[in-house]
Structures are given as C-alpha cells and as structure tokens.
Scaffold this motif. Structure first.
Motif, PDB file in Angstrom:
ATOM      1  N   ASN A 291     -47.565 -22.933  -6.676  1.00 38.53           N
ATOM      2  CA  ASN A 291     -47.695 -23.180  -5.245  1.00 38.53           C
ATOM      3  C   ASN A 291     -48.577 -22.095  -4.627  1.00 38.53           C
ATOM      4  O   ASN A 291     -48.350 -20.903  -4.854  1.00 38.53           O
ATOM      5  N   PHE A 292     -49.581 -22.511  -3.854  1.00 38.71           N
ATOM      6  CA  PHE A 292     -50.566 -21.558  -3.334  1.00 38.71           C
ATOM      7  C   PHE A 292     -50.384 -21.328  -1.836  1.00 38.71           C
ATOM      8  O   PHE A 292     -50.308 -22.267  -1.049  1.00 38.71           O
ATOM      9  N   LEU A 293     -50.322 -20.039  -1.466  1.00 40.97           N
ATOM     10  CA  LEU A 293     -50.216 -19.622  -0.077  1.00 40.97           C
ATOM     11  C   LEU A 293     -51.473 -18.828   0.255  1.00 40.97           C
ATOM     12  O   LEU A 293     -51.809 -17.870  -0.448  1.00 40.97           O
ATOM     13  N   LYS A 294     -52.167 -19.220   1.339  1.00 42.76           N
ATOM     14  CA  LYS A 294     -53.494 -18.657   1.600  1.00 42.76           C
ATOM     15  C   LYS A 294     -53.544 -17.889   2.916  1.00 42.76           C
ATOM     16  O   LYS A 294     -52.933 -18.291   3.900  1.00 42.76           O
ATOM     17  N   ALA A 295     -54.277 -16.783   2.883  1.00 43.60           N
ATOM     18  CA  ALA A 295     -54.445 -15.936   4.072  1.00 43.60           C
ATOM     19  C   ALA A 295     -55.909 -15.567   4.225  1.00 43.60           C
ATOM     20  O   ALA A 295     -56.619 -15.368   3.233  1.00 43.60           O
ATOM     21  N   LEU A 296     -56.338 -15.445   5.491  1.00 36.64           N
ATOM     22  CA  LEU A 296     -57.729 -15.100   5.779  1.00 36.64           C
ATOM     23  C   LEU A 296     -57.941 -13.614   6.045  1.00 36.64           C
ATOM     24  O   LEU A 296     -59.075 -13.148   6.103  1.00 36.64           O
ATOM     25  N   ASP A 297     -56.837 -12.870   6.216  1.00 36.76           N
ATOM     26  CA  ASP A 297     -56.958 -11.434   6.433  1.00 36.76           C
ATOM     27  C   ASP A 297     -55.680 -10.724   6.002  1.00 36.76           C
ATOM     28  O   ASP A 297     -54.702 -11.363   5.592  1.00 36.76           O
ATOM     29  N   ALA A 298     -55.678  -9.412   6.103  1.00 39.25           N
ATOM     30  CA  ALA A 298     -54.543  -8.617   5.628  1.00 39.25           C
ATOM     31  C   ALA A 298     -53.278  -8.891   6.425  1.00 39.25           C
ATOM     32  O   ALA A 298     -52.174  -8.892   5.874  1.00 39.25           O
TER      33      ALA A 298
END
Length: 230
Positions: A28-35
């Motif tokens: 399962n993938f959890l995505k973030a664009l910044d810290a």
C-alpha cells in the motif's frame, strides 16, 4: 504493508509506485509532496519502508531522513537526480538503507528491492520484525524488545514468527547473523575474526566460531581462506 513515497513531483511519485507495484502488488502506497506531509503520514501510519527525494521544498530529504530515523524504525531509501558523492556519503551516515538516482532505472530499483523480497510476502507484523532484525542484528536483540518495537505481545510474536517463518526468533537471528558474517569474512579481509564476531552480534569469538562451524562445516578462518581463492 505501507510504503511512504516522498517527492515534490507527482509524476515521479506515480512512476515510482508503478515500478515498485510490479514487484510487490500487495503493498500500500502513501504519498507526500513535502517533508511536512511525510511527517504527518509517518505519525498516523505504520510505515514499512520510505523512499525520500533529497531535493524537497523547504526541509530537504536528508533533514527529513534524519528526523524519521530518530523517531521510527522503518528503513529509508534516498532518491535524487543529483549524482553527488557527498549526498551519498551523508545518506549512509544517516543510516539509510540505500541510495538511488533519477531517472529511476527499473533494473536498479528492483536490485535495491531484492533485499525485501524474503519479507515482502509475510504479514505486516512479521515483516516489521524481520526488518528490525535485518537492520539491528549486530545489537543485543531480544524477543521482548522486538515485540515492544512493533507493539504486540511477545508470546503472540513468538508463535506468529514460528508459524510464518518456519523457525523460532533466536534460530532465525543466529542464521541471519551467520550469513552476514560469511559476507563480511570475504568482503572485509582486513577485519579480524574477533571484530567480525562482534559486528555480527555474537557475545564471544569462541561461541561465534562454534556456531559458524556448525553451520558451514568450516571455521571462520578456513572459510575465508577457502572461499577467497575460488
């Protein structure tokens, strides 16, 4: 199993997810664009593995890696478009598991992911336990410590570990330490047997040599001499 992907380019996140899913379709993938987003995701989810881009807006991926390493036990792989040796050195000093460059080459990524194949198909709890063993095998690991680290009862972990892995925690830990010792004996010829036994988590060189001979049929010294001339 939750995988954290951090990159300020959405298309890079999608590509990385696509490539990894080919190898591990159930992850399962959890995505973030910044810290900031990444920190929040890590706080609210049990993460197994994280891929961090070094060039993030605001806080860098290296800074984020340092903070995550201090608070969580999951492994981190750094990703960057810059083939900078200093970045690689800093990443390794932070204790990250690996370092890959962009554009991500499928063969390189799959090579990095090979280390997770033996644990990628276990339950999330056992995968986490194995991940900790593979990272901290040189330390004085105990079943109670492992159970506490993944927030489950030690008796339950012991039973589940044996059911899924096919052997007990102590047996698996010793086997893994011996496999690492085999590699170290060949890859680091300048290291003494005593140093290798310590780095692989054994209490004494004598006990290490006994276990090694039982496993391979050779003493560590014999193994190093015979395998190095092949």
């Amino acid at each position: 199993m939750n995988i954290l992907l951090v990159d300020d380019e959405p298309i890079e996140l999608e590509q990385l997810e696509y490539l990894i899913k080919q190898k591990f379709p159930t992850w399962n993938f959890l995505k973030a664009l910044d810290a900031s987003q990444a920190t929040q995701i890590a706080k609210n989810n049990d993460i197994f593995l994280a891929f961090l881009d070094i060039q993030l807006p605001g806080k860098s991926g290296l800074e984020l890696a340092s903070e995550l390493r201090a608070s969580y036990s999951f492994e981190i792989i750094m990703v960057t478009a810059y083939q900078n040796f200093q970045y690689a050195q800093t990443s390794l000093r932070l204790g990250v598991a690996d370092y890959i460059t962009k554009p991500v080459i499928e063969e390189e990524l799959l090579s990095v992911l090979e280390r997770y194949e033996p644990i990628g198909h276990f339950s999330e709890q056992i995968s986490k336990a194995l991940n900790i063993i593979h990272r901290e095998y040189s330390l004085k690991l105990t079943l109670n410590y492992l159970a506490s680290a993944i927030h489950i009862n030690s008796a339950y972990l012991s039973r589940k570990f044996h059911e899924e892995v096919g052997m007990g925690f102590s047996e698996y830990l010793n086997e893994y330490r011996l496999k690492e010792a085999e590699k170290m004996l060949l890859q680091s010829p300048d290291l003494s047997i005593h140093t290798i036994s310590e780095r692989c988590g054994f209490n004494s060189q004598h006990y290490f040599s006994q276990m090694f001979r039982k496993s391979t049929g050779k003493t560590p010294r014999e193994y190093r001499l015979q395998e190095s001339v092949r």
